[in-house]
Enzyme design. Structure first.
Site, PDB file in Angstrom:
ATOM      1  N   ARG B 124       0.841  -1.202   0.000  1.00 38.88           N
ATOM      2  CA  ARG B 124       0.000   0.000   0.000  1.00 38.88           C
ATOM      3  C   ARG B 124       0.870   1.243   0.000  1.00 38.88           C
ATOM      4  NH1 ARG B 124      -5.427  -0.477   3.170  1.00 38.88           N
ATOM      5  NH2 ARG B 124      -6.391  -1.261   1.284  1.00 38.88           N
ATOM      6  N   GLN B 129      -1.210   2.865  -5.890  1.00 37.32           N
ATOM      7  CA  GLN B 129      -2.636   3.086  -5.672  1.00 37.32           C
ATOM      8  C   GLN B 129      -3.472   2.655  -6.862  1.00 37.32           C
ATOM      9  OE1 GLN B 129      -2.980   7.130  -4.424  1.00 37.32           O
ATOM     10  NE2 GLN B 129      -2.581   6.634  -2.294  1.00 37.32           N
ATOM     11  N   ASP B 132      -4.451  -0.894  -6.482  1.00 40.23           N
ATOM     12  CA  ASP B 132      -4.987  -1.279  -5.188  1.00 40.23           C
ATOM     13  C   ASP B 132      -6.386  -1.864  -5.346  1.00 40.23           C
ATOM     14  OD1 ASP B 132      -5.701  -1.582  -2.605  1.00 40.23           O
ATOM     15  OD2 ASP B 132      -5.176   0.444  -1.979  1.00 40.23           O
ATOM     16  N   SER B 135      -8.703  -1.768  -2.082  1.00 41.53           N
ATOM     17  CA  SER B 135      -9.418  -0.521  -1.810  1.00 41.53           C
ATOM     18  C   SER B 135     -10.585  -0.360  -2.784  1.00 41.53           C
ATOM     19  CB  SER B 135      -8.482   0.669  -1.934  1.00 41.53           C
ATOM     20  OG  SER B 135      -7.509   0.602  -0.936  1.00 41.53           O
ATOM     21  N   TYR B 230      -2.785  -0.599   8.776  1.00 40.87           N
ATOM     22  CA  TYR B 230      -3.873  -1.480   9.181  1.00 40.87           C
ATOM     23  C   TYR B 230      -3.993  -1.467  10.691  1.00 40.87           C
ATOM     24  CZ  TYR B 230      -4.305  -3.861   4.692  1.00 40.87           C
ATOM     25  OH  TYR B 230      -4.526  -4.168   3.402  1.00 40.87           O
TER      26      TYR B 230
END
Lengths: 487, 518
Positions: B124, B129, B132, B135, B230
């Protein structure tokens, strides 16, 4: 008896002073303990000076016992000189400190560094002139003097150049002499050769060599700093800070004074780290800064004018529009740069942010690690304007948030918000982390004109569709923006 | 010979997504690969075979044919053992994989000399991104969870004043403000509900508030931020305090969306049975953690049940309930990763120096590559930073550089030892002692400064500058040692300059520090 007692007192006080200095630097690392840190440093310095003065008095009064070959100079003269220097210097320093504007802080720090360098040179020469009792290991002693003067001279001239650059007396662009690396190398080799010759001379006959070397070191200092571009100035100031520490440590070696050694080393290494922290923030190696000159590759310079320049259309906006948009935003980030400092706009900027916060807008400040001309320069200015440091965010803390931000106000910043640092490999600042303001819904750039920033490179941010330019002097723009917001 | 990329039909029960969209098929073809798609793979996601054929894909009638010929398989769910057995030896696979839970699959794939990249293991970091998938899916799931809840909640969500009477807005409680939680907050808010959100990470407050949610803070000594942002597992006392707080809020909530997950562990129980009993009649819970055991012990996986008058939804296929949207987004993330695996002028290449490739890589030609070597960069415990390490130096190959530095340091150390020995032997007796003091002080200076906050750089520099005015003492020593007149004047000048420095430095620092305030 008294002499022994004084010796012990001196030793203990030096130990205490050294510890106080360590605690002082330690204290300066967080906001909560910073003021106490400064106080501890002051106490340590006071202690060191007072005790040294006591020892000095004792030695001057008891001259015939402690120094058999008493010099011709009357003890009173030495005492008078010392008192005058201490009081005069202290007064000048206090005056400087109380008068200086927060925006000229970088210059003040630079010029103060030069004083330490100069003092190291003077102490070195004075030590050399004074007859040394020990003939054994004389070479080591002479090398200590030589190195002390060398470092001091480089610090001195380098700091003076840094000062003139920061003041704007000398242009900020790096001076790129042809074969400058060879030139530097020649000067260093020259100094080593001179050192060899200097060591051969008996008594104080080596003085000419010492003075020639001082001259070379002065030129070296000038040349080193002249070759460094504006964008790297914060690192340079911090490096010079480190040098001034090394100069003090060298003086400690030649005088066999442990306090000088400890304190000098402390300042030297902490300054070096500060420079490294900053270089890391810019994603560059420290060697690149010291010997590089900012963005030197000719390829980049050639390309910068033509092909790479995304000469596109720019959007202009008005104070009125910006005010309306600000009031309609939920999240606003303000990015201050050196332009804000120059225009002294920090108070007006603070008023804008307070006003917006009152109206329920989430306002924060984003500070790039090398914004301004000193590391932390922007933080000092915002603090001066009473901005709570809790809404002042470091780049790493806030860079991810630009994507969820309605509006970004870029006030007098340029290179630190330049997207080509991320995507244009030919850009001289390629690889430097920057504030990614363009991810916000709308960016307002307050700028005096379309001129390039301190690093002298074009900023494609100005041509983005979501970037709007508000031209004019930062203070005037910000003040009229404030008036509009209040209306 | 160009790489053959195959996209099979998903076989997992209730899975409706597909790993490619017509759009990404076209993009993949531009990379110079051949695309084959199993017949009917996209039907459930709203992409019939004709659309894929138009985009340039070849339609393969059976799964066996597709798996047997493809060099690279793009999938959504981890493959079944049966699928692995159809796979061409030495082929590569990209998709969700959950390596920690799927050891058996890893062994079977290793036997096939397969290469596997897991979408769920893509690090991450900012640069990744676009890849990802977690997400992207969490965003959809969070949105869908609110719609599922609204569907079972037999009242309005927004407050209304009608001629027939006043309707109070629904109270929505979101547990966990990760991507899914934030998406749920945004969706519930835009439907007109009053939204509260709970997260153990204090850093989540800003994100919750930015979406118009009200943040429920939780004060407890342990910090909830772990590697990569996380939430990590907490102690029993911590959990009890958390449950009590949540029960208090659940009692007044009409809808609870719970999203709390701990990577690689069963989901934490946040909503106890007691809390459910106390909830208003007709309330709805969507337990998005159902697949990992659920945040509520009453949740039944893949089912909608009613307990104590509260409807509890345990769907694990929320993204598949919006298969078209989630296929489009998932296909884009998997394409972005695939694109990076096909550098210009080269075929399929995994760059082990690339943090993203290295992180996602599970098997390389049958050799186990997971887990990747740790890159320990959680933010310093003292500072309330949000996922700070993401921004800095992402993917600049920090590993090898540091190694080099280490060797350089050892060489420098050796040189230093030699020099010191020489100095000790040749120099005057106290020289070595001075050197020792000097080096120790360097080390102290080195350690003292590392933790300085950047905001204090200027004051720190100004104070060190003042301290370097200690050269003043040097001037005094020379002055006091009975030197000649010239030396005295020089020394006095040095004292003068240093005194300016000392007084100026300390006073200006004091002035600066006085301005810093909260």
């Amino acid at each position: 008896m008294t002499v022994e007692f004084l010796g012990t007192l001196r030793g203990l006080s030096y130990l205490a002073a050294g510890m106080l200095f360590i605690l002082s630097l330690r204290g300066l690392s967080t906001q909560e303990s910073a003021r106490r840190g400064n106080l501890l440093g002051t106490v340590g310095m006071g202690l060191a000076v007072i005790v040294t003065a006591l020892v000095f008095l004792a030695s001057v009064i008891g001259r015939d016992t402690s120094a058999p070959e008493a010099a011709a100079a009357a003890p009173t003269m030495a005492m008078g000189l010392l008192a005058a220097a201490l009081i005069g210097g202290g007064a000048v320093g206090a005056l400087l400190a109380s008068r200086v504007a927060m925006t000229s802080m970088p210059e003040l720090v630079a010029i103060l560094h030069s004083f330490v360098g100069a003092a190291a040179v003077l102490v070195g020469i004075a030590t050399y002139l004074q007859p040394s009792g020990i003939e054994e290991h004389r070479a080591v002693h002479l090398v200590e003097i030589y190195v002390g003067i060398l470092v001091g001279a480089v610090t001195f001239s380098g700091s003076v150049v840094a000062f003139t650059k920061l003041r704007g007396i000398v242009g900020s662009r790096p001076l790129m002499l042809p074969g400058r690396h060879a030139l530097n190398a020649a000067m260093v080799i020259g100094s080593i050769v001179l050192a060899a010759m200097f060591l051969q001379q008996p008594g104080a006959d080596g003085l000419p060599y010492l003075l020639i070397m001082t001259g070379i070191a002065l030129i070296l200092g000038i040349h080193l700093v002249m070759a460094i571009g504006g964008g790297d100035m914060p690192v340079v100031v911090s490096l010079l800070n480190s040098y001034s520490g090394w100069a003090a440590a060298a003086a400690g070696f030649m005088l066999s004074n442990d306090l000088l050694i400890v304190t000098g080393a402390l300042v030297g290494s902490s300054g070096a780290i500060l420079s490294m922290i900053m270089c890391r923030a810019m994603n560059r190696s420290i060697w690149n800064v010291v010997f590089g000159g900012f963005g030197a590759p000719p390829k980049a310079a050639a390309k910068g004018d033509g092909a790479a320049a995304p000469a596109g259309k720019i959007n202009e906006t008005s104070v009125k529009e910006v005010a309306e948009q600000l009031l309609g935003s939920k999240n606003v980030i303000i990015v201050p740069g050196y332009g804000m400092a120059v225009a002294q706009a920090q108070h007006a900027v603070k008023d804008i942010s307070s006003l917006l916060i009152e109206k329920g807008v989430n306002v924060r400040y984003a500070i790039h690690p090398v914004a301004g001309r000193l590391p932390g320069h922007m933080n000092v200015l915002l603090a001066e304007a009473n901005v709570s440091y809790e809404i002042v965010k470091e780049m790493e803390e806030i860079n991810e948030d630009f994507a969820h931000t309605d509006m970004v106000l870029v006030i007098g910043a340029n290179d630190i918000v330049n997207p080509s640092a991320l995507d244009d490999a030919s850009s001289p600042i390629y690889g430097m982390p920057v504030l990614e303001v363009w991810k916000a819904a709308r960016v307002i750039m307050l700028k005096r004109s379309m001129n390039a920033g301190y690093a002298g490179i074009d900023n494609p941010l100005t041509y983005r569709d979501n970037t709007y330019m508000l031209f004019g002097d930062a203070r005037k723009s910000v003040t009229s923006l404030l008036t509009e917001l209040r209306a | 010979m160009s790489t053959k990329v195959g996209i099979p039909k998903e076989t997992f029960p209730r899975e409706r997504r597909v790993a490619a969209s017509p759009d990404t098929v076209q993009k993949l073809i531009k990379l110079g690969v051949e695309i084959s798609i199993e017949a009917g793979a996209g039907v459930a996601a709203g992409f019939p075979d004709e659309v894929f054929a138009e985009a340039g894909a070849q339609i393969v009638p059976t799964a066996a044919a597709l798996w047997g010929q493809a060099d690279l398989i793009l999938k959504v769910r981890p493959p079944s053992l049966a699928e692995i057995d159809m796979m061409k030896p030495g082929a590569a696979l990209i998709g969700f994989f959950w390596p920690a839970q799927n050891k058996a699959l890893i062994d079977r794939l290793a036997a096939r000399k397969a290469t596997v990249l897991a979408m769920d293991a893509v690090p991450r970091i900012t640069r990744a991104q676009r890849m990802d998938a977690l997400s992207a899916m969490a965003n959809i799931a969070g949105y869908r969870a609110v719609l599922e809840a609204a569907g079972h909640f037999e009242r309005f969500l927004p407050g209304q004043i009608t001629a027939a009477g006043k309707v109070k807005p629904a109270q929505v409680l979101v547990l966990g403000a990760g991507v899914a939680g934030l998406a749920a907050i945004a969706a519930a808010k835009s439907l007109g509900a009053v939204v509260k959100a709970f997260d153990t990470r204090a850093a989540a407050r800003e994100q919750v508030e930015s979406l118009g949610g009200q943040f429920i803070p939780f004060d407890f000594k342990e910090e909830g931020e772990g590697q990569g942002g996380y939430a990590k597992e907490m102690s029993a006392a911590y959990l009890a305090a958390e449950q009590a707080l949540i029960a208090g809020h659940a009692e007044r909530s009409d809808i609870v969306i719970s999203t709390a997950l701990i990577p690689g562990k069963p989901a934490p129980v946040l909503l106890t049975s007691g809390a459910v009993v106390a909830m208003p009649h007709g309330a709805v819970i969507v337990d998005m953690a159902a697949e990992q055991g659920g945040n509520c012990p009453l949740t039944e996986r893949d089912a909608v049940v009613e307990k104590y008058g509260v409807t509890i939804i345990g769907h694990t296929d929320l993204p598949s309930r919006m298969a078209r949207q989630s296929s489009e987004l998932y296909a884009m993330t998997i394409f972005n990763l695939t694109e990076s695996l096909f550098p210009k002028e080269k075929g399929f290449t995994i760059d082990l120096e690339d943090e993203i490739h290295r992180g996602a890589l599970i098997l390389k030609d049958g050799a186990l590559m997971w887990p990747p070597p740790p890159r320990p960069k959680p933010p310093a415990p003292a500072a309330p930073k949000v996922e700070a390490p993401k921004a800095l130096g992402a993917g600049h190959g920090a590993g090898p550089a540091e190694k080099k530095k280490g060797i350089g340091g050892r060489v420098a150390g050796a040189v230093l030892v030699v020099l010191l020995t020489a100095a000790g032997l040749a120099g005057p007796p106290d020289f070595l002692q001075h050197l020792t003091v000097f080096l120790l002080a360097c080390v102290v200076g080195w350690h003292v400064v590392w933790n300085v906050t950047p905001a204090l750089h200027t004051p720190l520099m100004s104070v060190t500058n003042a301290i370097s005015g200690i050269i003043l003492v040097g001037g005094m020593v020379v002055l006091g040692s009975g030197a000649g007149a010239v030396a005295n004047v020089l020394a006095a000048a040095a004292v003068l300059l240093a005194a300016i420095n000392v007084a100026g430095g300390f006073l200006v620092t004091q002035r600066m520090l006085r301005m810093f305030r909260k």
